[in-house]
Design a protein around this motif. Structure first.
Motif, PDB file in Angstrom:
ATOM      1  N   ALA A  90      18.639  46.738 -17.686  1.00 33.45           N
ATOM      2  CA  ALA A  90      18.669  47.241 -16.535  1.00 33.45           C
ATOM      3  C   ALA A  90      19.700  48.890 -16.474  1.00 33.45           C
ATOM      4  O   ALA A  90      20.315  48.916 -17.546  1.00 33.45           O
ATOM      5  N   VAL A  91      19.738  49.209 -15.097  1.00 36.68           N
ATOM      6  CA  VAL A  91      20.733  50.488 -14.985  1.00 36.68           C
ATOM      7  C   VAL A  91      21.513  49.974 -13.908  1.00 36.68           C
ATOM      8  O   VAL A  91      20.969  49.663 -12.534  1.00 36.68           O
ATOM      9  N   ARG A  92      22.733  49.921 -13.920  1.00 34.90           N
ATOM     10  CA  ARG A  92      23.709  49.524 -12.894  1.00 34.90           C
ATOM     11  C   ARG A  92      24.005  50.962 -11.753  1.00 34.90           C
ATOM     12  O   ARG A  92      24.321  51.830 -12.446  1.00 34.90           O
ATOM     13  N   VAL A  93      23.787  50.874 -10.846  1.00 35.29           N
ATOM     14  CA  VAL A  93      23.922  51.874  -9.923  1.00 35.29           C
ATOM     15  C   VAL A  93      24.763  51.243  -8.520  1.00 35.29           C
ATOM     16  O   VAL A  93      24.374  50.254  -7.841  1.00 35.29           O
ATOM     17  N   ASP A  94      25.828  51.921  -8.397  1.00 32.40           N
ATOM     18  CA  ASP A  94      26.966  51.588  -7.240  1.00 32.40           C
ATOM     19  C   ASP A  94      26.610  52.768  -6.169  1.00 32.40           C
ATOM     20  O   ASP A  94      26.469  53.991  -6.364  1.00 32.40           O
ATOM     21  N   SER A  95      26.497  52.368  -4.899  1.00 31.37           N
ATOM     22  CA  SER A  95      26.164  53.284  -3.685  1.00 31.37           C
ATOM     23  C   SER A  95      27.281  52.851  -2.452  1.00 31.37           C
ATOM     24  O   SER A  95      27.772  51.796  -2.672  1.00 31.37           O
ATOM     25  N   ARG A  96      27.615  53.829  -1.828  1.00 31.46           N
ATOM     26  CA  ARG A  96      28.809  53.774  -0.897  1.00 31.46           C
ATOM     27  C   ARG A  96      28.268  54.753   0.294  1.00 31.46           C
ATOM     28  O   ARG A  96      27.901  56.111   0.108  1.00 31.46           O
ATOM     29  N   ALA A  97      28.244  54.152   1.511  1.00 27.82           N
ATOM     30  CA  ALA A  97      28.138  54.776   2.484  1.00 27.82           C
ATOM     31  C   ALA A  97      29.287  54.889   3.644  1.00 27.82           C
ATOM     32  O   ALA A  97      29.651  53.523   3.890  1.00 27.82           O
ATOM     33  N   THR A  98      29.659  55.901   4.381  1.00 25.89           N
ATOM     34  CA  THR A  98      30.644  55.863   5.297  1.00 25.89           C
ATOM     35  C   THR A  98      30.336  56.798   6.404  1.00 25.89           C
ATOM     36  O   THR A  98      29.675  57.871   6.078  1.00 25.89           O
ATOM     37  N   GLY A  99      30.724  56.442   7.709  1.00 29.03           N
ATOM     38  CA  GLY A  99      30.363  57.581   8.720  1.00 29.03           C
ATOM     39  C   GLY A  99      30.753  56.971   9.997  1.00 29.03           C
ATOM     40  O   GLY A  99      31.535  56.013  10.086  1.00 29.03           O
ATOM     41  N   PHE A 100      30.475  57.423  11.080  1.00 31.88           N
ATOM     42  CA  PHE A 100      30.662  57.026  12.345  1.00 31.88           C
ATOM     43  C   PHE A 100      29.337  56.768  13.090  1.00 31.88           C
ATOM     44  O   PHE A 100      28.339  57.160  12.805  1.00 31.88           O
ATOM     45  N   LEU A 101      29.618  55.855  14.034  1.00 32.73           N
ATOM     46  CA  LEU A 101      28.385  55.503  14.888  1.00 32.73           C
ATOM     47  C   LEU A 101      28.724  55.567  16.412  1.00 32.73           C
ATOM     48  O   LEU A 101      30.078  55.338  16.804  1.00 32.73           O
ATOM     49  N   ASN A 102      27.949  55.939  17.143  1.00 31.17           N
ATOM     50  CA  ASN A 102      28.191  55.668  18.738  1.00 31.17           C
ATOM     51  C   ASN A 102      26.761  55.308  19.438  1.00 31.17           C
ATOM     52  O   ASN A 102      25.771  55.581  18.779  1.00 31.17           O
TER      53      ASN A 102
END
Length: 352
Positions: A90-102
């Motif tokens: 397999a291939v290890r893939v890390d993801s990260r998401a950041t932001g704002f909500l309203n």
């Protein structure tokens, strides 16, 4: 020397013809399976909306949230995963998401209020090494916001998902326009959520088993313009996988329109749908590669951009060196005696 120059010229000609021919044949090619390496990275602009949160039903309240942020996808490297008592590459893939909500939050018999805050998602996925389908994933999504409903109170939502997926067979990656691929799969997911609002905390734990079919249709090939530029990409309609920043309901009703670029080695744009309703969109902002040639660079391209210029430089250097040598030899050689002078000298010698 002439033979050496002729040989170098032949090599350059062969490389040039081969490289140009190979480049032309790629125009009508198909999806090419990338070779991922540690350090490969893609950054996306994320926009989306949420009509609800897992573990929170409409009798408790309804949401209408908009999200705007960034998604960072990073290849960590190769790995081995245990699936069905078998070791899987397999291939290890890390993801990260950041932001704002309203948005808004409506509570029965209490009215509606405004929500504003931020979100963060982190995930670790393991993609099997043949078609890069996720077979194991661990993700955590957190929303922190203020809710104004008469008074302002904090809202905190945390969701943790641990999922494993088993595919009956691995579909081919290399598909051309008009082709498709399918694979039956079973997924086991454990969901743990904590929701705090109006000074009350609710927790839930659910175990979900899902049997469905992953599907991909290659619809067309077209140019797609995003923040990172304009790319030639394959338009795909496929079963929705993970979408950073947007918690999946695991309902099996999700699909996406995705644009995959061989040059980028990944998607340049993705639009997620839940039961036919658009929910989120990712657009490529930038990308870079780790050690080794960039994803999608072929041996032919290496010949075209590296070996061929070197061969041309060598050929030019040899030609210049040969011309300079001939010029030096011409200047250093004394002029040959004329036939008249030779005859006069010879006659005088004989006269003596």
């Amino acid at each position: 020397m002439k033979e050496a120059i002729r040989g170098i010229s032949c090599i350059v000609s062969v490389l040039l013809v081969f490289a140009i021919f190979s480049t032309l044949t790629r125009v009508d090619g198909a999806l090419r399976k990338p070779t991922y390496a540690a350090g490969d990275k893609w950054v996306y602009v994320l926009s989306g909306s949420l009509a609800g949160l897992p573990g929170f039903n409409t009798s408790q309240g309804t949401f209408h949230l908009g999200l705007v942020g960034f998604v960072y996808v990073n290849v960590i490297g190769s790995a081995t995963v245990q699936a069905n008592n078998t070791s899987v590459s397999a291939v290890r893939v890390d993801s990260r998401a950041t932001g704002f909500l309203n948005g808004t939050f409506s509570v029965p018999r209490a009215g509606s209020g405004q929500i504003s805050g931020s979100f963060t998602t982190t995930s670790t996925e393991f993609w099997e090494a043949q078609a890069y389908l996720p077979i194991e994933s661990l993700a955590t999504t957190s929303y922190h916001a203020d809710v104004t409903l008469g008074i302002t109170t904090p809202l905190v939502f945390d969701l943790r998902v641990n999922a494993t997926t088993s595919f009956s067979s691995i579909p081919p990656f290399e598909l051309d326009v008009g082709q498709n691929a399918s694979a039956a799969f079973t997924a086991h997911a454990e969901l743990n959520s904590t929701f705090t609002a109006f000074f009350q905390t609710m927790t839930s734990q659910n175990v979900t088993d899902l049997a469905s079919t992953w599907h991909r249709d290659v619809l067309s090939r077209e140019n797609v313009s995003v923040d990172a530029g304009t790319f030639s990409a394959y338009k795909l309609n496929q079963t929705l996988g993970s979408f950073p920043g947007i918690p999946s309901g695991l309902s099996g009703g999700g699909n996406e329109t995705a644009y995959f670029s061989n040059d980028v080695g990944f998607y340049v744009k993705r639009v997620a749908y839940e039961n036919g309703t658009p929910g989120a969109e990712m657009r490529l902002r930038s990308y870079s590669y780790g050690a080794g040639p960039a994803t999608g660079i072929s041996t032919t391209q290496i010949l075209l951009f590296i070996v061929l210029p070197i061969a041309v430089v060598v050929l030019v250097a040899v030609l210049l060196w040969r011309r300079r040598k001939d010029r030096i030899q011409g200047q250093a050689s004394p002029p040959a005696p004329s036939a008249t002078e030779g005859q006069e000298l010879g006659g005088n010698d004989r006269a003596r």
